[in-house]
Structure formats: structure tokens, C-alpha cells
Design an enzyme around this catalytic site. Sequence first.
Site, PDB file in Angstrom:
ATOM      1  N   CYS A   9      -5.190  -3.173   2.721  1.00  0.00           N
ATOM      2  CA  CYS A   9      -4.948  -2.945   4.146  1.00  0.00           C
ATOM      3  C   CYS A   9      -6.190  -3.114   5.022  1.00  0.00           C
ATOM      4  O   CYS A   9      -6.583  -4.224   5.339  1.00  0.00           O
ATOM      5  CB  CYS A   9      -4.300  -1.572   4.328  1.00  0.00           C
ATOM      6  SG  CYS A   9      -3.411  -1.397   5.906  1.00  0.00           S
ATOM      7  N   LYS A  42      -9.608   1.496  -2.547  1.00  0.00           N
ATOM      8  CA  LYS A  42      -9.836   0.974  -1.197  1.00  0.00           C
ATOM      9  C   LYS A  42     -11.249   1.327  -0.724  1.00  0.00           C
ATOM     10  O   LYS A  42     -11.658   2.482  -0.780  1.00  0.00           O
ATOM     11  CB  LYS A  42      -8.787   1.563  -0.255  1.00  0.00           C
ATOM     12  CG  LYS A  42      -8.812   1.028   1.166  1.00  0.00           C
ATOM     13  CD  LYS A  42      -7.662   1.657   1.941  1.00  0.00           C
ATOM     14  CE  LYS A  42      -7.547   1.160   3.357  1.00  0.00           C
ATOM     15  NZ  LYS A  42      -6.395   1.798   4.064  1.00  0.00           N
ATOM     16  N   GLU A  80       0.843  -1.190   0.000  1.00  0.00           N
ATOM     17  CA  GLU A  80       0.000   0.000   0.000  1.00  0.00           C
ATOM     18  C   GLU A  80       0.882   1.246   0.000  1.00  0.00           C
ATOM     19  O   GLU A  80       1.931   1.283   0.625  1.00  0.00           O
ATOM     20  CB  GLU A  80      -0.884  -0.004   1.250  1.00  0.00           C
ATOM     21  CG  GLU A  80      -1.803   1.203   1.363  1.00  0.00           C
ATOM     22  CD  GLU A  80      -2.623   1.221   2.644  1.00  0.00           C
ATOM     23  OE1 GLU A  80      -3.712   1.820   2.638  1.00  0.00           O
ATOM     24  OE2 GLU A  80      -2.180   0.632   3.661  1.00  0.00           O
TER      25      GLU A  80
END
Length: 271
Positions: free
Chosen positions: A154, A113, A41
Site C-alpha cells: 500500500c 510494510k 492488504e
Amino acid sequence: MQRIALLQMTSGIDPVANTASMVSAVGSAAMGGATMLFTPEMSGLLDRNRTRGAVHVVPEVQNAVLADVRNAAARAGIWVAIGSLAVLREDGRWANRSFVIDGAGDIAARYDKIHMFDVDLASGESWRESSAYAPGDGPVVVDTPLGKLGLTICYDLRFPALFEYYGRAGVDMIAIPAAFTVPTGQAHWHVMQRARAIEATAFVIAAAQVGQHADGRETFGHSLVVDPWGEVLLDMGGEAAGLRFAELDPAQIAAVRAQVPCLANKQKIGS
């Protein structure tokens, strides 16, 4: 067997330096026989000072990190999963966006995300990702030479419905690039990565940030590859950046799904 490479990084506030590490890794991964390279990330810029970092957050078509990695992938003839880059959306918000680059340097897939990291930890760390970033609107599956790859980033790790979706979609692998904090990593990283691999009966590939960063943060590291049975095939530790390789056996996916068909057996619970 299929060979992949993971780049564990200590990305900083200088995109040029971060890009140099990524481009070098592309070449090394190809020379090492990998079909695909995975990066963490925020590979291109890790800066919690958003005022300072904003100058580097530009529209995708102007992103020099993306352009250089695409060129490197084309030269080496290797696929690259860029864990994420910060890019400027048309509406002025930022996106935490993954890119999958094919062996010709073309963009095969994008994923923004979904779950924003808005937390207050007992250690005193406080994060508000949603104050600058807009969440993505859905999961993404992309066909690669390794099979079907599901994309996450994440904090998405903590939301099992996303991984059930990918399991039901029949993915072979799930990428979980990360910049995990040390307290949350020590408590949850390994157990959650293994759980997600087991739940989706797929390989999990989690390239991570590690160590002390120029913006003052510290990340947990321990880039992982986990097989569909939940066994850890690769753990890069929490000490240093570097490039490592792992071997995936595609036949293991069908073997595990035949033994424990949990997705097929699942019953509806509640209304």
C-alpha cells in the site's frame, strides 16, 4: 503466457468470514488455471477500532487465517501471495505483514510494510498506522514459479527508492496489495501504479480492498495488473469484490528493458 488471479475483497471485522472468502478464492484460482493468487492488504482483518481488533492480532504461529490459507494452498497446489495480515511481534508491537505461500503450503517469504500510513487528509480522514504497527526493516525478493517477485504494501507505493531497488534487483513482478482510501485512490492510484511499473520495468500486481467496510471505512478498489510498458492489463473497478484473472507475458520484461534501459542509464544526482 503465465496466468495469475487477483482477489478484490471487502474485508470486515470477522476473520472467519474473511478467511472463508480467501479459501474459496484459492480453490477457484487453481480451477481457473492460475499459478498464483494475490490478495489485498489486511485480507484477514480490516478494523480501524484497534481495541476491538486486538483480540485477533496474535503471533504468526497462532494466526488461524494464515493456517487456513496455507492448508488451502497445499490442497490446491497453488502459490498464494497474502497481501497482508496483522500479526503480533515478539516485542508487543504489531506488524503489517505479507506472506508468500508456495504450492505445498509452506511460507516462502515474509515482508513487513516499511512505510507507515500517518496522514491527515483534506476529507477529514486521519490515520496513524505507526501508533500500533512497527515498520519493516527492508525489501524482500522471493523466487516464484512466475519469476522474481518484489514485495511491498500500500503506502510503500509512494516511495520510489523502494521500486528502484526492486528494478535493480531484476524482479519480474512487484506486488502492491492495498487498502487505499477513496480520495487518495481517485487522485493517485492509477498513475502511481503505472509509474512504478515503468520505473522498475516489471509487472505490477495490485490486489485491493473495495467498498464499504464493517468498520465504517470506504476503500477505492480498482485492483490492477500493469505491464512493464505501463499498460493496464486488468482493472477490477471500484464497485464490488470478486476474483479475476490476468495473463503475463514474461518476454515483455526483457523487450522493454532492451528498448528503454533507464535503470542502466541512471546517473547519480547530488552528493
